[in-house]
Every structure is written in structure tokens, then in C-alpha cells.
Design an enzyme around this catalytic site. Structure first.
Site, short mmCIF file in Angstrom:
data_model
loop_
_atom_site.label_atom_id
_atom_site.label_comp_id
_atom_site.label_asym_id
_atom_site.label_seq_id
_atom_site.Cartn_x
_atom_site.Cartn_y
_atom_site.Cartn_z
N THR A 125 0.80 -1.21 0.00
CA THR A 125 0.00 0.00 0.00
C THR A 125 0.84 1.28 0.00
O THR A 125 0.32 2.35 -0.30
CB THR A 125 -0.94 0.01 1.21
OG1 THR A 125 -0.22 -0.44 2.38
CG2 THR A 125 -2.10 -0.96 0.99
N GLU A 126 2.11 1.18 0.35
CA GLU A 126 3.02 2.32 0.24
C GLU A 126 4.43 1.79 0.02
O GLU A 126 4.84 0.81 0.65
CB GLU A 126 3.02 3.19 1.50
CG GLU A 126 1.79 4.04 1.68
CD GLU A 126 1.91 4.97 2.89
OE1 GLU A 126 3.07 5.28 3.28
OE2 GLU A 126 0.88 5.38 3.43
#
Length: 305
Positions: A125-126
Site C-alpha cells: 500500500t506504500e
């Protein structure tokens, strides 16, 4: 740290044994009569266990860990886990003191998640790297970071059979990074905050990342130049935010103009209310004075014939 949250959800509905044991032992050593770590009931364990659709992970860097025993009088998260971390000084630095460029760790953590939690679907997600100091649109360090990290993720999928479903880069454009403000820049696009129009200016990494998306990976150099590597004509253009009109009192105004008009209208309304209140006050005051003063006729003597 990951097991703190993931173990109950992905394993058995409860904290790991090592976490429960360490915190209980340190709590008793502090003179408490029970562990500081809350306990799940059996019904809570059944309710929590398996409540996931995928494993979402933010990953930027890797550290080296070693055992560190804190005195029993110290009550803290670090003391409970009994671990200290350092980095290798040979690892390339970034614009953030905590972020060292360590691609090998990305593949390792993906494999650890696979082995520890029975190969769940994983979404990154990041992932990204920062720069600070003078603005340089030719961000070769970020290109190296992206190529290396994404390649390690590719190895995890193709060679290690990790169920990696998606990858999300942090971030599209420079933004406000918590306590460091705008000094640490993670964006593929440089944002000039001194320009009222806030133009987005692509860095070299934006073009590189776009080629990965167009090619869905890394083309084999042995096969010659791949058509997906061709840059679109507008790839190097500066992007300015588009004007977005909004309706206001029957007119279509830009957001800035509409905001100014709204403030002006509010100020006029406030002024009108204050004026009405003042006039009402003056009227009431004059009316009160008229009632308390006797008329001239009441003060004059009346003669009778």
C-alpha cells in the site's frame, strides 16, 4: 511489530506467545500482579481470527536488529520487545534519516509474510523514497530505488510464489510529510508551492515509472527496443490543476472566486444584521424615553370659567 496486529487476525485470534510471555514477565518484575497486555476472551478470539481480505503493508526500508535488555523499572514499548535497531552505514541514504535504500529487505519481508501467515493475498500500500535539499528533476536515486524494489517484488512473485496482488507507490506528487513539512519530497512530480497555480512538474522518475506501467514490467533488453518504452508526446509537460467551476447564486464561478464571493456575502449579511440590531436598539431607547417624559399639556395649569 507486525505480529502485534497481524497474529490475532491471520493466525489464531490471539497475540503471539512471545509477546504475551515477555510483557507478562516484565509486568511482574515491575511489581504488578498481572500482565499489562490485555487478554482476549475465547469468544473474541473466534470473532477476530480470519477476519481479513488481504494483507496491506507499507514498506520503505530495512534495519538490523539485536537484543537489548532494559531494566525492569523501564516500562515502554521498546523495553517490552527488548530489541534495538541500527542500519548499515554502507547502505545508500535518502532524504529521510530513517530511510536507507535496502531492496533486498523488500523480498525478505514479502517472503516472511508468506511463510508466517500462510501466503495471504498481499497489497503493497506504500513504497517510495524521499529527497531533500535543492530540487533536482533528474532524480536518478529514486529511479534506482524503484527499479531495485520493484524487481525484488517481481522475484518474490516469480521465484518465491508470494501472492502479491498489487503495488502502490508513495507518492504521485510532493506533499506535506508530517513533522518534516515539505522538506522531504517523495513525489514523482515536483510541486512548486511558491506558485499560486501549484504546477506539477514531472521528474525523470515519473517517466520511468510510467514506462513500467505501460510495459507491465521490465522489457527484455535482448529483444531490442520495445514499443512500450516510447514516451508519449506530452510526457514531459507541466501539469497545472484544472479550473473547476461551481454554481453560486445562478453563476458558474471558479472555486477561488466562489469562496471569495461567499466570504463577501457573509460579511454583508453580518453587517446588515449588526445594522438592524443597532437601529432596533435606538428605536427601543427612544420609545422608552417618550413614555417616561410627561407631555407639555400635563405640566400646564388649566383655568376654569
Amino acid at each position: 511489530m507486525g505480529g502485534w496486529f497481524a497474529h490475532p487476525i491471520f493466525k489464531n485470534g490471539d497475540y503471539s506467545d512471545v509477546m504475551k510471555t515477555r510483557i507478562r514477565d516484565r509486568s511482574l518484575a515491575e511489581g504488578l500482579n498481572k500482565s499489562r497486555l490485555p487478554e482476549f476472551t475465547e469468544s473474541e478470539k473466534r470473532r477476530i481470527n480470519g477476519t481479513y481480505d488481504y494483507f496491506g503493508i507499507n514498506h520503505y526500508t530495512t534495519v538490523l536488529a539485536y537484543n537489548l535488555d532494559y531494566p525492569s523499572s523501564v516500562s515502554s514499548f521498546d523495553a517490552d520487545r527488548g530489541v534495538a535497531v541500527i542500519t548499515d552505514r554502507s547502505w545508500p541514504a535518502s532524504g529521510s534519516s530513517w530511510l536507507k535504500i535496502t531492496p533486498f529487505g523488500f523480498r525478505r519481508i514479502l517472503n516472511w509474510l508468506k511463510e508466517e501467515y500462510n501466503n495471504p493475498p498481499i497489497y503493497v500500500t506504500e513504497n517510495g523514497v524521499s529527497k531533500r535539499g535543492e530540487v533536482d528533476l533528474n532524480d536518478t536515486e529514486r529511479i534506482y530505488y524503484l527499479r531495485s524494489y520493484i524487481n525484488e517484488a517481481l522475484k518474490a512473485v516469480q521465484d518465491d510464489n508470494v501472492d502479491l496482488r498489487g503495488y502502490t507507490l508513495w507518492t504521485l506528487m510532493d506533499n506535506f510529510e508530517w513533522a518534516t513539512g515539505f522538506s522531504e519530497r517523495f513525489g514523482l512530480y515536483y510541486v512548486n508551492h511558491t506558485d499560486p497555480s501549484l504546477p506539477r512538474i514531472p521528474r525523470a522518475s515519473a517517466k520511468f515509472y510510467a514506462s513500467i506501467i505501460r510495459c507491465n514490467g521490465f522489457p527484455d533488453p535482448a529483444e531490442g527496443p520495445h514499443p512500450c518504452l516510447q514516451q508519449p508526446e506530452d510526457a514531459g509537460s507541466t501539469i497545472s490543476p484544472e479550473r473547476e467551476d461551481v454554481p453560486f447564486l445562478g453563476l458558474m464561478l471558479g472555486t477561488t472566486e466562489a469562496q471569495t464571493a461567499l466570504y463577501t456575502l457573509f460579511s454583508l449579511m453580518l453587517l446588515g444584521v449588526c445594522g438592524l440590531a443597532f437601529l432596533t436598539y435606538k428605536y427601543c431607547k427612544l420609545s422608552k424615553q417618550g413614555k417616561t417624559q410627561p407631555s407639555q399639556q400635563e405640566l400646564s395649569p388649566v383655568s376654569s370659567f
